[in-house]
Design a protein around this motif. Structure first.
Motif, PDB file in Angstrom:
ATOM      1  N   UNK A 473      41.432 148.146 160.115  1.00 26.32           N
ATOM      2  CA  UNK A 473      40.274 148.534 160.915  1.00 26.32           C
ATOM      3  C   UNK A 473      40.192 147.618 162.141  1.00 26.32           C
ATOM      4  N   UNK A 474      40.277 148.236 163.298  1.00 26.10           N
ATOM      5  CA  UNK A 474      40.195 147.505 164.567  1.00 26.10           C
ATOM      6  C   UNK A 474      39.244 148.251 165.493  1.00 26.10           C
ATOM      7  N   UNK A 475      38.071 148.539 164.973  1.00 25.90           N
ATOM      8  CA  UNK A 475      37.116 149.408 165.673  1.00 25.90           C
ATOM      9  C   UNK A 475      36.252 148.666 166.687  1.00 25.90           C
ATOM     10  N   UNK A 476      36.462 147.371 166.829  1.00 24.39           N
ATOM     11  CA  UNK A 476      35.818 146.636 167.911  1.00 24.39           C
ATOM     12  C   UNK A 476      34.351 146.381 167.692  1.00 24.39           C
ATOM     13  N   UNK A 477      33.612 146.335 168.790  1.00 28.28           N
ATOM     14  CA  UNK A 477      32.181 146.064 168.746  1.00 28.28           C
ATOM     15  C   UNK A 477      31.468 146.892 169.803  1.00 28.28           C
ATOM     16  N   UNK A 478      30.156 146.900 169.694  1.00 30.55           N
ATOM     17  CA  UNK A 478      29.310 147.625 170.638  1.00 30.55           C
ATOM     18  C   UNK A 478      28.233 146.676 171.158  1.00 30.55           C
ATOM     19  N   UNK A 479      27.712 146.901 172.355  1.00 34.40           N
ATOM     20  CA  UNK A 479      26.585 146.081 172.817  1.00 34.40           C
ATOM     21  C   UNK A 479      25.413 146.208 171.855  1.00 34.40           C
ATOM     22  N   UNK A 480      24.728 145.109 171.622  1.00 32.09           N
ATOM     23  CA  UNK A 480      23.547 145.142 170.757  1.00 32.09           C
ATOM     24  C   UNK A 480      22.532 146.133 171.318  1.00 32.09           C
ATOM     25  N   UNK A 481      21.986 146.956 170.451  1.00 36.02           N
ATOM     26  CA  UNK A 481      21.081 148.012 170.913  1.00 36.02           C
ATOM     27  C   UNK A 481      19.666 147.498 171.167  1.00 36.02           C
ATOM     28  N   UNK A 482      19.308 146.430 170.508  1.00 37.81           N
ATOM     29  CA  UNK A 482      17.930 145.936 170.640  1.00 37.81           C
ATOM     30  C   UNK A 482      17.937 144.404 170.561  1.00 37.81           C
ATOM     31  N   UNK A 483      18.532 143.735 171.550  1.00 40.43           N
ATOM     32  CA  UNK A 483      18.693 142.281 171.463  1.00 40.43           C
ATOM     33  C   UNK A 483      17.433 141.484 171.757  1.00 40.43           C
ATOM     34  N   UNK A 484      16.402 142.146 172.290  1.00 38.30           N
ATOM     35  CA  UNK A 484      15.183 141.445 172.653  1.00 38.30           C
ATOM     36  C   UNK A 484      14.018 142.429 172.574  1.00 38.30           C
ATOM     37  N   UNK A 485      12.829 141.937 172.368  1.00 38.65           N
ATOM     38  CA  UNK A 485      11.670 142.810 172.274  1.00 38.65           C
ATOM     39  C   UNK A 485      11.495 143.682 173.501  1.00 38.65           C
ATOM     40  N   UNK A 486      11.293 144.974 173.284  1.00 33.57           N
ATOM     41  CA  UNK A 486      11.114 145.917 174.380  1.00 33.57           C
ATOM     42  C   UNK A 486      12.396 146.484 174.948  1.00 33.57           C
ATOM     43  N   UNK A 487      13.549 146.113 174.358  1.00 36.14           N
ATOM     44  CA  UNK A 487      14.823 146.548 174.913  1.00 36.14           C
ATOM     45  C   UNK A 487      15.088 148.037 174.710  1.00 36.14           C
ATOM     46  N   UNK A 488      14.249 148.701 173.923  1.00 36.94           N
ATOM     47  CA  UNK A 488      14.413 150.138 173.732  1.00 36.94           C
ATOM     48  C   UNK A 488      13.588 150.938 174.743  1.00 36.94           C
ATOM     49  N   UNK A 489      13.013 150.259 175.731  1.00 38.24           N
ATOM     50  CA  UNK A 489      12.210 150.939 176.743  1.00 38.24           C
ATOM     51  C   UNK A 489      13.055 151.597 177.820  1.00 38.24           C
ATOM     52  N   UNK A 490      12.417 152.192 178.821  1.00 38.16           N
ATOM     53  CA  UNK A 490      13.135 152.903 179.881  1.00 38.16           C
ATOM     54  C   UNK A 490      13.782 151.940 180.879  1.00 38.16           C
ATOM     55  N   UNK A 491      14.770 152.452 181.583  1.00 36.23           N
ATOM     56  CA  UNK A 491      15.442 151.736 182.672  1.00 36.23           C
ATOM     57  C   UNK A 491      16.033 150.402 182.213  1.00 36.23           C
ATOM     58  N   UNK A 492      16.564 150.392 180.988  1.00 38.49           N
ATOM     59  CA  UNK A 492      17.247 149.216 180.457  1.00 38.49           C
ATOM     60  C   UNK A 492      18.656 149.632 180.056  1.00 38.49           C
ATOM     61  N   UNK A 493      19.645 148.917 180.555  1.00 41.00           N
ATOM     62  CA  UNK A 493      21.039 149.310 180.361  1.00 41.00           C
ATOM     63  C   UNK A 493      21.861 148.101 179.905  1.00 41.00           C
ATOM     64  N   UNK A 494      22.960 148.390 179.246  1.00 43.57           N
ATOM     65  CA  UNK A 494      23.886 147.305 178.907  1.00 43.57           C
ATOM     66  C   UNK A 494      25.024 147.259 179.923  1.00 43.57           C
ATOM     67  N   UNK A 495      25.829 146.238 179.822  1.00 44.27           N
ATOM     68  CA  UNK A 495      26.918 146.024 180.782  1.00 44.27           C
ATOM     69  C   UNK A 495      27.907 147.184 180.767  1.00 44.27           C
ATOM     70  N   UNK A 496      28.215 147.698 179.582  1.00 40.38           N
ATOM     71  CA  UNK A 496      29.163 148.811 179.505  1.00 40.38           C
ATOM     72  C   UNK A 496      28.677 150.004 180.326  1.00 40.38           C
ATOM     73  N   UNK A 497      27.412 150.314 180.200  1.00 39.01           N
ATOM     74  CA  UNK A 497      26.876 151.463 180.940  1.00 39.01           C
ATOM     75  C   UNK A 497      26.994 151.253 182.451  1.00 39.01           C
ATOM     76  N   UNK A 498      26.789 150.029 182.891  1.00 37.46           N
ATOM     77  CA  UNK A 498      26.920 149.733 184.324  1.00 37.46           C
ATOM     78  C   UNK A 498      28.367 149.871 184.768  1.00 37.46           C
ATOM     79  N   UNK A 499      29.280 149.255 184.030  1.00 38.15           N
ATOM     80  CA  UNK A 499      30.693 149.284 184.423  1.00 38.15           C
ATOM     81  C   UNK A 499      31.265 150.694 184.345  1.00 38.15           C
ATOM     82  N   UNK A 500      30.750 151.506 183.438  1.00 40.52           N
ATOM     83  CA  UNK A 500      31.220 152.893 183.318  1.00 40.52           C
ATOM     84  C   UNK A 500      30.456 153.850 184.233  1.00 40.52           C
ATOM     85  N   UNK A 501      29.622 153.292 185.098  1.00 39.29           N
ATOM     86  CA  UNK A 501      28.859 154.082 186.074  1.00 39.29           C
ATOM     87  C   UNK A 501      27.953 155.099 185.380  1.00 39.29           C
ATOM     88  N   UNK A 502      27.297 154.643 184.321  1.00 39.90           N
ATOM     89  CA  UNK A 502      26.421 155.507 183.538  1.00 39.90           C
ATOM     90  C   UNK A 502      24.953 155.079 183.642  1.00 39.90           C
TER      91      UNK A 502
END
Length: 653
Positions: A473-502
């Protein structure tokens, strides 16, 4: 022949080398008890076996006052001779020559290891070590010259073919030569003639000790690249005077000092072949063979340098750490098989600077050549059906190694291309060479006979239906979905989404950096390049806290500041809130404990850690005969550990 100049012989003093490739001096931290070790024998021997015409050892310290690094070899002790003989005999069996590099680091050290005062031309602290040295008295200079001579004798008795004296970026000799570090008013300071007196004394002592029938050269700093220091024009004059002395046989070159270490050990942001103009400048002024070193990781570039007369010898350091067999592969025209260095500096310079043994992100065998070097891979006693899930670096290496051992290997990945997170990381500013990691391995996976299936979402049921003997199994990792309080709110993105132009970010962005590495800084620079106003908040002392050992810190911070990025360090972010266009960040200073709030921002980008993607592994536990997991699916780390674990598991299956 593809590279007629690169693979032509060269006479250097009394030594003839079979080609123009030199494995350049660098620390290994492989010495044991300040004596040569078996690991060094196999390390340097592997590069000789791989086809390099010349090997130059790491710096060998010539005097007790020079212990800038804990694991240097004390060449002034005769106890080094038996170990040297083993090393030189081993290298010579592959028709390569080997020179020893002699050095005294002068002010570029500290006395915490030697328990002696640091010696230097003047009582000027080095910018990195920061210890005020003792200004050398004339008798100290004479003593160092005697120790140079003694060290040279030990080196010759140890079977070396020649000597290189370090007058480059970290050396007492350069400190005498440079007006930046030599403020003496006696016969050893002031005029150029006086500043050359001590270095010439060192050279003369060595030449007298080894005789005229032994090759001797110097490694010269071609340009200190700092106001008040030596520039190319001055060094051209110095090199011409050294040549005129008749004492030396070649001129190796380095660049810069510890004022600008990022130039000495240029990283991925430094252009390929960045020192070639300096070598050409020295080559114009002297007739001795000139060595050129500095991000020449490609035989095509090396051939052009030689063909144009810009240098006579090509120094390859990190290129041959990464692939010891680059010369042999280039000679045989196997360009697709070369594992190209990307100058990430993580495994080599980054480890050495932290007093660890030398390594390489892309070459797990570095420093372990006896066990893992070329020719050590054995065929599997029993051929097994192996299924590797995940086509990032860990999965590719596991597949390649298992395939080479004769297993029936299938590599499956849900994406349309092999590479995993490498394909995302390479989208950061200046990180495009990072993608070479994937490019280097794709063809090797195919040549190992691995069956590759892309665009396939793997489930436990699909794995069990294939009835494999082994699952990796070499399935890697994913950005933490909720690393800080309120991180599930709007207009919050992780680095992958930025680099992938998403990500729809707006113009005013806050990037919260708990990474300290390129994941954060290269993303922030990408946003700045897009014209966005970027504010970075980190809990570390400064932005880019992990970039110092790889020599990326200075230039990264310089670029970010020049592009208008602002920094707020020392902040533990506790909560993010607000709607799109009015995002806020709340946290406290980790030292004062004072709370504060920042904003409003159009959006937030979080570089706040990864989470192992281990669901498939956990579901398969106890259901297949052999189950392994490697890389980020174990714990999110950097690419070096993914490759290391893939390599190891591929060998062990």
């Amino acid at each position: 022949m593809m590279f007629p100049n690169l693979f032509s012989p060269l006479k250097i003093g009394t030594t003839e080398v079979k080609n123009r490739i030199s494995f350049q001096p660098h620390l290994t931290n492989l010495a044991i008890g300040n004596l040569p070790s078996e690991r060094q024998m196999y390390y340097w021997g592997e590069r000789a076996k791989g086809g390099a015409g010349l090997i130059i050892t790491e710096e060998l310290t010539v005097h007790p006052t020079d212990m800038a690094y804990e694991k240097l070899i004390d060449v002034y002790h005769s106890e080094v001779i038996p170990g040297f003989k083993k090393i030189t005999d081993y290298v010579h069996q592959y028709d390569a020559k080997i020179f020893a590099q002699l050095n005294h680091n002068g002010q570029q050290g500290d006395g915490s290891l030697s328990r002696l005062p640091v010696w230097a031309p003047s009582p000027v602290p080095d910018v990195l070590f920061r210890e005020t040295p003792k200004e050398m008295e004339p008798e100290d200079i004479e003593e160092v010259a005697r120790y140079y001579a003694l060290s040279a004798i030990h080196s010759r008795e140890g079977g070396f073919d020649g000597l290189e004296m370090q007058f480059g970026h970290s050396s007492l000799a350069r400190q005498f030569l440079s007006p930046l570090t030599n403020f003496r008013t006696d016969e050893y300071g002031g005029s150029l003639e006086n500043r050359m007196r001590a270095p010439l004394k060192f050279i003369s002592a060595v030449r007298k000790a080894v005789g005229n029938d032994f090759t001797l050269g110097i490694r010269m700093c071609a340009d200190e690249m700092i106001p008040g220091g030596l520039d190319l024009a001055q060094v051209q004059e110095i090199c011409a005077l050294f040549e005129a002395s008749g004492l030396i046989d070649f001129m190796d070159l380095s660049i810069a000092t510890f004022y600008n270490l990022y130039l000495v050990e240029g990283s991925m942001h430094t252009p390929l072949g960045y020192t070639i103009p300096l070598a050409a400048g020295i080559r114009e002024k002297i007739k001795l063979p000139v060595f050129c070193t500095g991000r020449i990781n490609d035989p095509v570039m090396a051939e052009k340098v030689l063909a144009s007369g810009q240098a006579d010898m090509i120094g390859m350091c990190r290129g041959l750490i990464c692939d010891p067999y680059l010369p042999k592969k280039a000679f045989e025209g196997r360009m697709d098989d070369i594992r190209y260095c990307i100058a990430c500096n993580q495994g080599c310079i980054g480890r050495i600077g932290m007093n660890k043994t030398i390594g390489c992100v892309q070459n797990p065998a570095v420093g372990r050549e006896k066990a893992w070097g070329e020719g050590t891979l054995e065929k599997a006693a029993v051929r097994k059906k192996v299924m590797v899930v995940g086509g990032g670096p860990a999965g590719m290496w596991a597949s390649k190694m298992a395939g080479r051992r004769g297993h029936d290997v299938t590599l499956v990945d849900k994406n349309e291309n092999l590479g995993g997170q490498v394909l995302i990381g390479m989208k950061g500013v200046g990180r495009d060479e990072f993608g070479v990691i994937a490019r280097n391995e794709k063809s090797q996976v195919d040549k190992a006979g691995v069956k590759v299936k892309l665009g396939v979402e793997v489930t436990a049921e699909k794995v069990l239906a294939e009835k494999p003997d082994v699952v990796v199994i070499a399935t890697g990792s994913q950005p933490k979905s909720h690393p800080v309080g309120g991180a599930d709110g709007p207009a919050i993105f992780n680095v992958w989404q930025v680099l992938n132009n998403e990500a729809e970010l707006g113009d005013n962005v806050c990037l919260i950096d708990y990474d300290g590495h390129h994941r954060a800084t290269a993303t922030a620079e990408l946003l700045a390049n897009q014209g966005k106003k970027v504010h970075m908040i980190t809990s570390s002392l400064f932005i880019g806290a992990e970039l110092g050992p790889t020599q990326d810190l200075y230039l990264t911070r310089q670029r970010l500041l020049q592009k208008g990025v602002t920094f707020t360090p020392d902040i533990a972010v506790i909560e993010v809130a607000g709607e799109k266009g009015a995002k806020t960040v709340k946290g406290f200073n980790v030292y004062s404990n004072i709370w504060d709030e920042w904003g409003p921002y159009d959006s937030l980008v979080l570089a706040m850690g990864q989470k192992a993607d281990d669901a498939l592994y956990l579901e398969l536990k106890g259901k297949v005969p052999e189950l392994y997991r490697i890389g980020d699916s174990v714990a999110p780390r950097k690419v070096d550990m993914a490759i290391w674990e893939g390599h190891r598991v591929g060998r062990e299956i």
